[in-house]
Scaffold this motif. Structure first.
Motif, short mmCIF file in Angstrom:
data_model
loop_
_atom_site.label_atom_id
_atom_site.label_comp_id
_atom_site.label_asym_id
_atom_site.label_seq_id
_atom_site.Cartn_x
_atom_site.Cartn_y
_atom_site.Cartn_z
N LEU A 1 -6.68 -2.65 -0.75
CA LEU A 1 -7.34 -2.47 0.54
C LEU A 1 -8.48 -3.69 1.00
O LEU A 1 -8.70 -3.96 2.06
CB LEU A 1 -8.29 -1.48 0.69
CG LEU A 1 -7.34 0.16 0.52
CD1 LEU A 1 -8.47 1.39 0.35
CD2 LEU A 1 -6.62 0.23 2.06
N ALA B 1 -3.21 4.41 -8.01
CA ALA B 1 -4.41 4.55 -6.99
C ALA B 1 -5.28 3.48 -7.10
O ALA B 1 -5.77 3.17 -5.98
CB ALA B 1 -4.70 6.03 -7.33
N ILE B 2 -5.61 2.88 -8.29
CA ILE B 2 -6.44 1.99 -8.22
C ILE B 2 -6.00 0.78 -7.72
O ILE B 2 -6.74 -0.06 -7.18
CB ILE B 2 -6.80 1.49 -10.00
CG1 ILE B 2 -7.61 2.75 -10.51
CG2 ILE B 2 -7.69 0.31 -10.18
CD1 ILE B 2 -7.90 2.60 -12.00
N PHE C 1 -3.94 0.69 -5.33
CA PHE C 1 -3.85 0.92 -3.85
C PHE C 1 -5.23 0.49 -3.31
O PHE C 1 -5.32 -0.19 -2.12
CB PHE C 1 -3.60 2.19 -3.63
CG PHE C 1 -3.74 2.87 -2.05
CD1 PHE C 1 -2.54 2.72 -1.25
CD2 PHE C 1 -4.87 3.17 -1.65
CE1 PHE C 1 -2.72 3.21 0.01
CE2 PHE C 1 -4.79 3.63 -0.13
CZ PHE C 1 -3.97 3.63 0.67
N VAL C 2 -6.37 1.01 -3.87
CA VAL C 2 -7.86 0.73 -3.56
C VAL C 2 -8.04 -0.98 -3.47
O VAL C 2 -8.59 -1.27 -2.70
CB VAL C 2 -8.65 1.45 -4.15
CG1 VAL C 2 -10.20 1.18 -3.93
CG2 VAL C 2 -8.57 3.17 -4.14
N THR C 3 -7.62 -1.43 -4.57
CA THR C 3 -7.69 -2.80 -4.65
C THR C 3 -6.95 -3.63 -3.65
O THR C 3 -7.74 -4.57 -3.19
CB THR C 3 -7.09 -3.31 -5.99
OG1 THR C 3 -7.79 -2.57 -7.22
CG2 THR C 3 -7.37 -4.84 -6.24
N LEU D 1 0.63 -1.43 -0.04
CA LEU D 1 0.15 -0.09 0.05
C LEU D 1 1.05 1.44 -0.16
O LEU D 1 0.63 2.18 -0.92
CB LEU D 1 -1.03 0.07 1.20
CG LEU D 1 -2.10 -0.90 1.12
CD1 LEU D 1 -2.59 -0.96 2.66
CD2 LEU D 1 -3.02 -0.59 -0.11
#
Length: 436
Positions: free
Chosen positions: A201, A194-195, A197-199, A94
């Motif tokens: 999570l 960014a995508i 990073f969100v994935t 992350l």
């Protein structure tokens, strides 16, 4: 006695196997995050030198950004591996994606306002290289935590296909976006990071292992957590004490060094022959297509080949194919030759990397990934340099034949190394296939 044994055997036979990889939620989250991240990284791979040249920089200055990424990635690999064994690997991934998104966002902003000096471009490239190293070592170390041992080879094969797919699609997208607006490739990578990073999570992992204590024996400091330098040293000791893993890492590094140098040499030869940009681009695309095709076939091939046989086929076939580059036309024909060699790589990679992950303790997996990253990164950096020097001094055909001779030596080394000849096969999971 017989009845009880039969009942126990029937119970074992009836026990369901692990779900296929297509229904393994955590593996698919990890795979998707990495795929998205790699697409963005491959897109900027061509955009960095184009940006420097577009801003009036020299060819040498354009090469600095590429060197900054490769060099920082290689230098960061060993401490990244030690760090991946001491902190949460998910957190490390992350942080790396957040850092990459922030750095690329800043670069895109500098390009947008018309003030992107070479120093800023190189700094962003260094940040990207370090973040890539952190992400890659943590990703490799995490794989055995989300995939059962019987499916490790299939997972490694799919990960290999992911890399080759990114090499096919990413540079083309990056070049197209740069043609539309020079800041767009960097915006795209910031968005893909960014995508990713969100994935990540949504990734659920078991609790990390307890920190490794300092191996100082009894007395003061015996229970002190292992520091980064100590972790790096213990990783080297572990690798030195495992002949099969050590041998395959060394041969893999040598193969990567020669192949990466050969690829650059073929591109330079095509440029010197006046091939168009589309023909030169086709070389990379055909190498990627060969790798993806090999990954699709690897599931079947690895079940019929032992690890030693797969390595022999890869090294000897490459040694036979490479001399063809001295006689076939440059451009897409040479891309076909390299693509044929790349077709064989995923099977050997799946068998070797799967075994490496199985025999490596969890608290050492980050360190092993870091050591492999250092060696492969060094090979990727030195190979093009050595082949470039050969092209300048002895020209095209002797350079190709020198690479062929190097592959022959690697093949002979594989054939006579006892640790490689005795390399064990992975558990077979044909009864519970991974599925697609």
């Amino acid at each position: 006695m017989t009845s009880g044994s039969t009942t126990a055997d029937a119970a074992v036979a009836a026990e369901p196997g692990p779900p296929p990889l297509s229904r393994n939620r955590e593996y698919n989250v990890l795979w998707t995050a990495n795929m998205v991240s790699q697409l963005g990284a491959q897109g900027t791979l061509i955009a960095y030198p184009l940006l420097v040249l577009g801003l009036g920089g020299s060819a040498f200055e354009a090469s600095l950004a590429e060197f900054a990424i490769a060099g920082s990635r290689a230098l960061a690999a060993l401490p990244s591996g030690a760090l991946a064994d001491r902190v949460s690997r998910k957190t490390l991934m992350l942080v790396s994606e957040f850092g990459r998104a922030a750095a690329l966002g800043v670069l895109a902003l500098l390009v947008a306002i018309g003030h992107a000096p070479l120093a800023a471009i190189v700094v962003v490239a260094v940040v990207e290289g370090v973040c890539t190293s952190l992400f890659g070592t943590a990703d490799q170390a995490l794989l055995p935590s989300v995939v059962p041992s019987s499916q490790l080879a299939d997972a490694v094969t799919r990960n290999t296909a992911r890399y080759y797919l990114a090499t096919i699609v990413g540079p083309g997208i990056g070049g197209f976006l740069y043609g539309v607006q020079r800041l767009l490739p960097f915006v795209a990578q910031a968005v893909t990071s960014a995508i990713a990073f969100v994935t990540l999570l949504f990734l659920r992992l078991p609790a990390p292992p307890a920190p490794v204590s300092s191996p100082e024996g009894e007395g003061e400091g015996a229970d002190r957590p292992e520091g980064t330098l100590q972790a790096m040293a213990s990783g080297l000791r572990w690798l030195r004490g495992n002949p099969a893993v050590r041998a395959t890492v060394l041969f893999g590094t040598a193969f990567n060094l020669v192949f990466s140098g050969l690829l650059i040499a073929v591109v330079v030869m095509a440029q010197q022959d006046g091939r168009s940009g589309a023909e030169i681009g086709a070389i990379g695309a055909l190498v990627g297509a060969g790798g993806v095709s090999g990954a699709l076939a690897a599931g079947r091939l690895r079940r019929s080949l032992s690890p030693f046989t797969a390595l022999m086929v890869l090294t000897w076939a490459t040694a036979v194919l490479v001399p063809l580059l001295a006689v076939v036309p440059t451009g897409w024909p040479s891309g076909l030759v390299l693509g044929a060699a790349a077709f064989l790589a995923p099977t050997a990679t799946a068998l070797v990397a799967g075994h490496q992950m199985m025999v490596t303790p969890d608290e050492m997996r980050g360190r092993l990934a870091g050591l492999i990253g250092v060696s492969m990164g060094a090979g990727a950096a030195l190979g093009p340099l050595l082949c470039g020097l050969l092209l300048e001094t002895v020209h095209a055909v002797p350079t190709v034949l020198s690479c062929a001779a190097a592959f022959l030596l690697i093949a002979l080394g594989v054939a006579v190394t006892p640790a490689v000849r005795a390399f064990p096969a992975l558990p077979d999971n044909r009864e519970h296939p991974s599925g697609s």
